[in-house]
Design a protein around this motif. Structure first.
Motif, PDB file in Angstrom:
ATOM      1  N   PRO A 147     -54.177 -21.463  17.049  1.00 38.94           N
ATOM      2  CA  PRO A 147     -55.512 -22.075  16.974  1.00 38.94           C
ATOM      3  C   PRO A 147     -55.503 -23.523  17.465  1.00 38.94           C
ATOM      4  N   PHE A 148     -56.701 -24.029  17.664  1.00 39.76           N
ATOM      5  CA  PHE A 148     -56.925 -25.426  18.019  1.00 39.76           C
ATOM      6  C   PHE A 148     -56.184 -25.777  19.310  1.00 39.76           C
ATOM      7  N   PHE A 149     -55.506 -26.890  19.333  1.00 34.66           N
ATOM      8  CA  PHE A 149     -54.863 -27.312  20.570  1.00 34.66           C
ATOM      9  C   PHE A 149     -53.457 -26.740  20.732  1.00 34.66           C
ATOM     10  N   ILE A 150     -52.996 -25.894  19.804  1.00 37.03           N
ATOM     11  CA  ILE A 150     -51.702 -25.225  19.988  1.00 37.03           C
ATOM     12  C   ILE A 150     -51.774 -24.333  21.232  1.00 37.03           C
ATOM     13  N   LYS A 151     -52.909 -23.671  21.424  1.00 39.95           N
ATOM     14  CA  LYS A 151     -53.085 -22.805  22.602  1.00 39.95           C
ATOM     15  C   LYS A 151     -53.013 -23.624  23.890  1.00 39.95           C
ATOM     16  N   TYR A 152     -53.564 -24.830  23.867  1.00 42.72           N
ATOM     17  CA  TYR A 152     -53.500 -25.696  25.050  1.00 42.72           C
ATOM     18  C   TYR A 152     -52.052 -26.070  25.366  1.00 42.72           C
ATOM     19  N   ILE A 153     -51.304 -26.466  24.343  1.00 40.16           N
ATOM     20  CA  ILE A 153     -49.892 -26.812  24.539  1.00 40.16           C
ATOM     21  C   ILE A 153     -49.139 -25.590  25.063  1.00 40.16           C
TER      22      ILE A 153
END
Length: 189
Positions: A147-153
Motif C-alpha cells: 500500500p501507499f508509496f511502497i508500490k512506488y518504491i
C-alpha cells in the motif's frame, strides 16, 4: 543492455556465492510462495536472539545488526545477479523478505510481548511464537499488498536498493500497525 523483469521465470544464473545469498540458500527457488518461505527464515534467527539475549534492547540491537548485514549483502548480491542476468527482482530473490521480517521484529518485539501478555491472546502459544506469528502476518500483508508509496518504491526495482527498500518500508508499516495495537492494549483495563 535491456532490463527485463521476469519475476515468475527461473533465475537463470550460474551457481555463485551471490546467488546463494540472494536466494537465502536457494530457499527462493521454492515452487510457490518463495517470499513467504524467505520471511519464515527469520524465525530461527529470532528465537536464537531471544534465547541468547536478556533485554528487549539487546534483542532489538542484535536484530538491527542482522537487518543491516542482510541489507548490505542483499544489495551486493542483487547487483551482481543483475549484471549477470539483466533480470531484477526475480521471485527467487528472497533476502529482501528476510531483512524486512527481521526489521519488523527488531522494531516491534517489545510491543508484541506486551500485547500478548496484556490481552491474553496467546491461548497456549509461547510469547515467542505469538510475537513471531503476528509480525509475520502483518509483514507479509504489507509486503504483498504494497500500500501507499511502497508500490512506488517497488516499481523502481531496477535498482538493487529499491528491491531491498520496499521490504524495509513494509516492515515500517507492519511495525506501525503493531504499535497501534500496542497503544490500544495499553488502554485496555
Amino acid at each position: 543492455f535491456m532490463r527485463i523483469n521476469h519475476k515468475d521465470t527461473p533465475l537463470l544464473a550460474r551457481h555463485s556465492w551471490y546467488r546463494f545469498i540472494a536466494t537465502c540458500g536457494y530457499v527462493g527457488h521454492a515452487p510457490f510462495a518463495s517470499g513467504t518461505f524467505g520471511s519464515l527464515l527469520a524465525y530461527p534467527i529470532y528465537i536464537w536472539g531471544l534465547q541468547n539475549y536478556i533485554s528487549h534492547e539487546e534483542i532489538s540491537s542484535f536484530l538491527y545488526i542482522i537487518t543491516a548485514v542482510l541489507s548490505i549483502l542483499g544489495w551486493l548480491s542483487i547487483s551482481l545477479l543483475y549484471k549477470e542476468t539483466s533480470a531484477y527482482d526475480n521471485k527467487a530473490i528472497v533476502i529482501d523478505e528476510l531483512a524486512g521480517q527481521i526489521l519488523t521484529l527488531a522494531i516491534s518485539q517489545h510491543w508484541l510481548f506486551y500485547i500478548g501478555q496484556k490481552t491474553k491472546l496467546i491461548h497456549g502459544l509461547s510469547i515467542y511464537h505469538f510475537s513471531f506469528i503476528i509480525s509475520f502476518i502483518l509483514f507479509r500483508f504489507f509486503d504483498i499488498k504494497k500500500p501507499f508509496f511502497i508500490k512506488y518504491i517497488d516499481s523502481m526495482h531496477i535498482y538493487p536498493s529499491a528491491v531491498i527498500a520496499d521490504d524495509l518500508l513494509a516492515a515500517l508499516f507492519s511495525s506501525g500497525t503493531i504499535y497501534a495495537l500496542y497503544y490500544i492494549a495499553l488502554n485496555i483495563n
